[in-house]
Design an enzyme around this catalytic site. Structure first.
Site, PDB file in Angstrom:
ATOM      1  N   HIS A 101      52.321  70.255  61.074  1.00 40.36           N
ATOM      2  CA  HIS A 101      50.906  69.957  61.363  1.00 40.36           C
ATOM      3  C   HIS A 101      50.285  70.247  62.348  1.00 40.36           C
ATOM      4  O   HIS A 101      51.054  70.422  63.611  1.00 40.36           O
ATOM      5  CB  HIS A 101      50.661  68.393  60.918  1.00 40.36           C
ATOM      6  CG  HIS A 101      51.043  68.053  59.604  1.00 40.36           C
ATOM      7  ND1 HIS A 101      52.179  67.474  59.507  1.00 40.36           N
ATOM      8  CD2 HIS A 101      50.310  67.981  58.469  1.00 40.36           C
ATOM      9  CE1 HIS A 101      52.410  66.760  58.387  1.00 40.36           C
ATOM     10  NE2 HIS A 101      51.390  67.149  57.500  1.00 40.36           N
ATOM     11  N   ASP A 104      50.796  67.479  65.063  1.00 39.47           N
ATOM     12  CA  ASP A 104      52.316  67.392  65.511  1.00 39.47           C
ATOM     13  C   ASP A 104      52.340  67.891  66.623  1.00 39.47           C
ATOM     14  O   ASP A 104      53.110  67.510  67.695  1.00 39.47           O
ATOM     15  CB  ASP A 104      53.043  68.039  64.178  1.00 39.47           C
ATOM     16  CG  ASP A 104      53.078  67.294  63.100  1.00 39.47           C
ATOM     17  OD1 ASP A 104      52.513  66.354  62.944  1.00 39.47           O
ATOM     18  OD2 ASP A 104      53.568  67.926  62.059  1.00 39.47           O
TER      19      ASP A 104
END
Length: 437
Positions: A101, A104
């Site tokens: 993501h 992340d």
């Protein structure tokens, strides 16, 4: 930063008799399975979020993991440290792909513009690591569920300004995925649902969600992103009810918005069981509806009612899942991502390797079981025989030009009390056990 895993050697194939707990016993990436390399069948990917971002917290306690990239520097310094460690892990594990993501890999800034700048800088860092290690990106995605602004959804939010902020994140994540050579893009509607119908306009939110997905597909074509946009079904959690409940629900949604030929599904094992289905049911449904894209491989705990994201450990369940993948034609752009996390008490660096090595080995062993089932052919032949009547002129006519009256006339002309045939479920279960044992 690569010192975090310095005591762990690269993972090698040791063979079935290996006594090395960190050696593959079954995952021999160059072994041919039905004419294709094992690595090309499975297309393993490591998830960035659970592996490098989760700190071990649960609803009743703070994080238990003490990773060096969690604290001790500026957010961007820690993001770079985390990327260094992640690619060291990827290289030593030997999985060919990873997934992430946007949040992340890069920290949220104080403004949307700062968040975007952080992400774009980290995309450059990821690209350098990919070039250095040979790692590839299976898919990217945007986190549209963690930030407070998304508490009432992203695409389905009652505020169009928040819809626009979500669109900005997806645009940047799509373009980053394309820049990094990503093979797919995933949308998980973590907050696309509702807690109560008392404050929810279902029809309006469906239109918003459909338009958001249309916009994402349009942008994918505009930038030339290869592969598929994937929706990841889940029935509930974090919301009470999520709109992408299961594969069949997603199919209906896509048809409603004219997207059934544009979007596929990323099926997670634990999400399948939460929706009341088996993993292989969701896989078979996806192939039947021409929606199959990719898999998130994990498992839940049947004594818990939530998404525990544990590494898979059931040979029979995994073999049946991969049997349906093989029967359906296998992966194209998709792959097998471990959306799984080590347990809260597994606090050592080596535990990350034990989780992934064991899961990769289990999947390799399950693939070999599935290969034997395909080569043997008895199960597939029995299913074909069960439906053989539909290949006769009567069966073809019933699915073609015959009317309801024609079908009724045929039955009365035969005037036969047709006798049912056994489904032989127990015999088929015994047959599968011949291969799993």
């Amino acid at each position: 930063m690569t010192s975090y895993f310095k005591d762990i050697p690269p993972i090698r194939f040791g063979g079935p008799d290996s006594e090395d707990a960190l050696a593959f016993r079954h995952y021999d990436k160059d072994r041919l399975v039905l004419g294709k390399r094992m690595e090309d069948h499975l297309r393993f990917a490591v998830c960035y979020w659970h592996t490098f971002c989760w700190n071990g917290l649960d609803p009743f306690g703070t994080g238990t993991f003490q990773r060096p990239w969690f604290e001790g520097g500026s957010p961007m310094e820690l993001a770079r440290m985390k990327a260094d460690a992640a690619f060291d892990f990827f290289a030593k594990l030997g999985a060919p792909y990873y997934c992430f993501h946007d949040r992340d890999v890069a920290p949220e800034g104080s403004t949307p513009r700062e968040s975007r700048e952080n992400f774009l800088r980290m995309v450059d860092v990821l690209g350098e690591h990919q070039q250095r290690t040979g790692m590839k990106l299976l898919w990217g995605t945007a986190n549209l569920f963690s930030h407070r602004r998304f508490m009432s959804g992203a695409a389905t939010n009652p505020d169009p300004a928040i819809f626009s902020l979500a669109a900005a994140q997806v645009r940047d994540a799509l373009e980053a995925t394309q820049r990094l050579g990503g093979e797919n893009y995933v949308l998980w509607g973590g907050r696309e649902g509702y807690e109560t119908l008392l404050n929810t306009d279902l029809a309006r939110e469906s239109r918003q969600y459909g338009r958001f997905l249309q916009m994402a597909v349009e942008h994918k074509h505009r930038i030339g992103l290869r592969g598929h946009i994937l929706i990841e079904p889940k029935p509930r959690e974090p919301t009470k009810h999520q709109y992408d409940y299961d594969v069949a629900t997603v199919h209906g949604f896509l048809r409603q918005h004219g997207l059934e030929h544009e979007v596929k599904v990323n099926i997670e094992a634990n999400h399948a069981t939460l929706s009341g289905h088996s993993f292989e049911h969701e896989i078979a449904t996806a192939f039947a509806l021409d929606l199959f894209g990719s898999l998130d491989m994990n498992r839940g705990d049947m004594q818990c009612g939530w998404d525990t994201d544990q590494f898979p450990n059931s040979l029979s369940e995994t073999a049946l899942a991969l049997y349906h993948v093989l029967q359906g034609g296998g992966f194209t752009h998709g792959g097998l991502n471990f959306d799984a996390k080590v347990r809260r008490q597994s606090i050592d660096a080596v535990d990350l390797f034990h989780g992934h090595v064991g899961a990769m080995d289990l999947c390799a062993r399950a693939l070999l079981v599935a290969e034997k089932m395909v080569a043997d052919g008895r199960l597939a032949a029995a299913v074909r025989q069960r439906y053989a009547g539909w290949d006769t002129p009567l069966g073809e006519g019933l699915l073609g030009t015959m009317s309801l009256a024609d079908a009724a006339a045929h039955a009365l002309a035969r005037d036969v009390d047709e006798r049912p045939v056994s489904g032989r479920q127990e015999a088929f279960e015994n047959l599968v056990n011949e291969f799993v044992a």
